[in-house]
Design a protein around this motif. Structure first.
Motif, short mmCIF file in Angstrom:
data_model
loop_
_atom_site.label_atom_id
_atom_site.label_comp_id
_atom_site.label_asym_id
_atom_site.label_seq_id
_atom_site.Cartn_x
_atom_site.Cartn_y
_atom_site.Cartn_z
N LEU A 135 0.82 -1.21 0.00
CA LEU A 135 0.00 0.00 0.00
C LEU A 135 0.85 1.26 0.00
O LEU A 135 0.52 2.24 -0.65
CB LEU A 135 -0.91 0.01 1.23
CG LEU A 135 -1.84 -1.19 1.39
CD1 LEU A 135 -2.55 -1.15 2.74
CD2 LEU A 135 -2.84 -1.25 0.24
N HIS A 150 0.18 7.53 7.16
CA HIS A 150 0.12 6.39 6.26
C HIS A 150 0.09 6.98 4.85
O HIS A 150 -0.95 7.45 4.39
CB HIS A 150 -1.13 5.55 6.50
CG HIS A 150 -1.16 4.87 7.84
ND1 HIS A 150 -1.37 3.53 7.97
CD2 HIS A 150 -0.99 5.35 9.10
CE1 HIS A 150 -1.34 3.19 9.25
NE2 HIS A 150 -1.12 4.29 9.96
N LEU A 152 0.08 6.54 1.12
CA LEU A 152 -0.34 5.40 0.32
C LEU A 152 -0.35 5.68 -1.17
O LEU A 152 -0.55 6.81 -1.62
CB LEU A 152 -1.74 4.96 0.74
CG LEU A 152 -1.92 4.68 2.24
CD1 LEU A 152 -3.35 4.23 2.51
CD2 LEU A 152 -0.93 3.66 2.75
#
Length: 162
Positions: A135, A150, A152
């Motif tokens: 990802l 995160h 991605l």
């Protein structure tokens, strides 16, 4: 130092870093772990286009600013493109100004992580816990309440509006 010596030394350093790296690609990771969703290399190649395969199964990266999901602002859930597992709630998405869709938290029991020491950097790779698809990476410079980013590849995600 002459050019030949410099070139040979550079090639040896790069090859050594690749050889001694503890990072595993999604394919190598899948061979070491048991995921709920398992496809052969050929099945993945039939399911994904060439670029999706490069990112999701070989840990490639899409170009910054290229994801159609970068400016998505609707309420919804971001699922894994490989197995449709819900991964991130849109309420945790924020503009990190990095050029990639960013979230400060994943949904419970949705992602896995591993060390990524490629390119002479120490990073944390994040993958789908159900199928092992790559990802992106997690960094420690995100907003509260988690302090995580995160970061991605949008190409690894499918957005489902609610």
């Amino acid at each position: 130092m002459n050019r030949r010596h410099f070139f040979v030394t550079t090639v040896c350093v790069i090859a050594g870093a690749k050889y001694f790296s503890t990072s595993l690609t999604a394919e190598e990771l899948a061979s070491d772990l048991t995921f709920e969703v398992i496809y052969t290399k050929k099945q993945w190649q039939e399911k994904l286009n060439d670029f999706e395969y490069k990112v999701m199964r070989e840990e490639g990266t899409e170009r910054a600013g290229s994801s159609s999901l970068l400016h998505e602002k609707r309420a919804g859930i971001y699922n894994c493109k490989g197995c449709d597992l819900p991964l991130y709630d849109a309420s945790t998405k924020y503009d990190s100004r990095t050029g990639w869709p960013s979230f400060y938290q994943s949904l419970p029991n949705s992602v896995g992580t591993k060390d990524d020491n490629k390119f002479f950097m120490q990073r944390t790779e994040v993958h789908c816990r159900r199928c092992g698809s790559h990802l992106g990476h997690i960094f420690d410079d995100g907003p509260q309440p988690t302090g995580k980013r995160h970061c991605l590849n949008g190409i690894s995600l499918v957005f489902r509006a609610v």
